[in-house]
Design a protein around this motif. Structure first.
Motif, mmCIF file in Angstrom:
data_model
loop_
_atom_site.group_PDB
_atom_site.id
_atom_site.type_symbol
_atom_site.label_atom_id
_atom_site.label_comp_id
_atom_site.label_asym_id
_atom_site.label_seq_id
_atom_site.Cartn_x
_atom_site.Cartn_y
_atom_site.Cartn_z
ATOM 1 N N THR A 22 0.833 -1.206 0.000
ATOM 2 C CA THR A 22 0.000 0.000 0.000
ATOM 3 C C THR A 22 0.863 1.250 0.000
ATOM 4 N N LEU A 23 1.864 1.285 0.868
ATOM 5 C CA LEU A 23 2.750 2.447 0.931
ATOM 6 C C LEU A 23 3.533 2.639 -0.364
ATOM 7 N N ALA A 24 3.818 1.542 -1.050
ATOM 8 C CA ALA A 24 4.573 1.607 -2.303
ATOM 9 C C ALA A 24 3.677 1.935 -3.498
ATOM 10 N N GLY A 25 2.369 2.038 -3.256
ATOM 11 C CA GLY A 25 1.466 2.464 -4.317
ATOM 12 C C GLY A 25 0.611 1.399 -4.955
ATOM 13 N N SER A 26 0.614 0.194 -4.405
ATOM 14 C CA SER A 26 -0.194 -0.882 -4.965
ATOM 15 C C SER A 26 -0.878 -1.656 -3.832
ATOM 16 N N PRO A 27 -2.034 -1.181 -3.372
ATOM 17 C CA PRO A 27 -2.701 -1.804 -2.224
ATOM 18 C C PRO A 27 -2.966 -3.295 -2.365
ATOM 19 N N ARG A 28 -3.036 -3.781 -3.585
ATOM 20 C CA ARG A 28 -3.283 -5.210 -3.802
ATOM 21 C C ARG A 28 -2.007 -5.956 -4.194
ATOM 22 N N GLY A 29 -0.857 -5.356 -3.892
ATOM 23 C CA GLY A 29 0.411 -5.907 -4.336
ATOM 24 C C GLY A 29 1.204 -6.680 -3.301
ATOM 25 N N ALA A 30 0.535 -7.236 -2.293
ATOM 26 C CA ALA A 30 1.261 -7.969 -1.248
ATOM 27 C C ALA A 30 2.089 -9.120 -1.809
ATOM 28 N N ARG A 31 1.547 -9.813 -2.790
ATOM 29 C CA ARG A 31 2.302 -10.930 -3.378
ATOM 30 C C ARG A 31 3.527 -10.446 -4.146
ATOM 31 N N GLN A 32 3.440 -9.260 -4.696
ATOM 32 C CA GLN A 32 4.610 -8.678 -5.359
ATOM 33 C C GLN A 32 5.702 -8.398 -4.323
ATOM 34 N N VAL A 33 5.301 -7.957 -3.132
ATOM 35 C CA VAL A 33 6.262 -7.713 -2.056
ATOM 36 C C VAL A 33 6.972 -9.018 -1.701
ATOM 37 N N VAL A 34 6.216 -10.105 -1.648
ATOM 38 C CA VAL A 34 6.812 -11.418 -1.373
ATOM 39 C C VAL A 34 7.863 -11.736 -2.435
ATOM 40 N N ARG A 35 7.524 -11.537 -3.687
ATOM 41 C CA ARG A 35 8.446 -11.813 -4.792
ATOM 42 C C ARG A 35 9.705 -10.955 -4.686
ATOM 43 N N ILE A 36 9.527 -9.682 -4.386
ATOM 44 C CA ILE A 36 10.666 -8.771 -4.253
ATOM 45 C C ILE A 36 11.573 -9.223 -3.105
ATOM 46 N N LEU A 37 10.983 -9.583 -1.983
ATOM 47 C CA LEU A 37 11.782 -10.077 -0.859
ATOM 48 C C LEU A 37 12.558 -11.328 -1.249
ATOM 49 N N HIS A 38 11.881 -12.215 -1.945
ATOM 50 C CA HIS A 38 12.510 -13.473 -2.338
ATOM 51 C C HIS A 38 13.693 -13.252 -3.289
ATOM 52 N N THR A 39 13.537 -12.330 -4.212
ATOM 53 C CA THR A 39 14.567 -12.163 -5.241
ATOM 54 C C THR A 39 15.626 -11.112 -4.916
ATOM 55 N N LEU A 40 15.314 -10.136 -4.080
ATOM 56 C CA LEU A 40 16.243 -9.017 -3.882
ATOM 57 C C LEU A 40 16.798 -8.864 -2.465
ATOM 58 N N SER A 41 16.361 -9.675 -1.525
ATOM 59 C CA SER A 41 16.815 -9.508 -0.134
ATOM 60 C C SER A 41 18.323 -9.573 0.003
ATOM 61 N N LYS A 42 18.934 -10.553 -0.620
ATOM 62 C CA LYS A 42 20.377 -10.720 -0.491
ATOM 63 C C LYS A 42 21.115 -9.578 -1.195
#
Length: 110
Positions: free
Chosen positions: A28-48
């Motif tokens: 929501t703060l990043a501009g996509s209130p329905r984008g929780a799954r995208q956040v999961v993907r970003i964490l998975h691919t970019l955390s390291k």
């Protein structure tokens, strides 16, 4: 990097020690209130790559969403080491530990 992804990375980097945010809150703060799954993907691919504090992101119930037992235990250990407490239902009290991210408003004075 896409603007949404950049904002998600910035938000996650800003979660302080001893606090958590939810996937949906970040989306929501990043501009996509329905984008929780995208956040999961970003964490998975970019955390390291971006050294994100991935362990400070939980689901809307204040629970760890990782199903893998070892990774789940690692996340819990990291959170507990930061002073975050889990209740008898293995969830975090979001009223106490959720970070309320505030965006800085920069005024153009020129």
């Amino acid at each position: 990097m896409e603007p949404f992804t950049e904002r998600v990375v910035e938000i996650i980097k800003g979660i302080p020690t001893g606090k958590v945010m939810t996937y949906g809150q970040i989306a929501t703060l990043a501009g996509s209130p329905r984008g929780a799954r995208q956040v999961v993907r970003i964490l998975h691919t970019l955390s390291k790559k971006y050294k994100l504090p991935w362990h400070r992101v939980v689901n809307i119930k204040g629970e760890i969403s990782i199903n893998d037992c070892e990774s789940h235990n690692v996340q819990r250990m990291f959170l507990e080491n930061e002073g975050i407490k889990f209740n008898e239902h293995n969830s975090i009290d979001l009223n106490e530990f959720q970070f309320k991210y505030l965006t800085k408003i920069i005024k153009n004075t020129s």
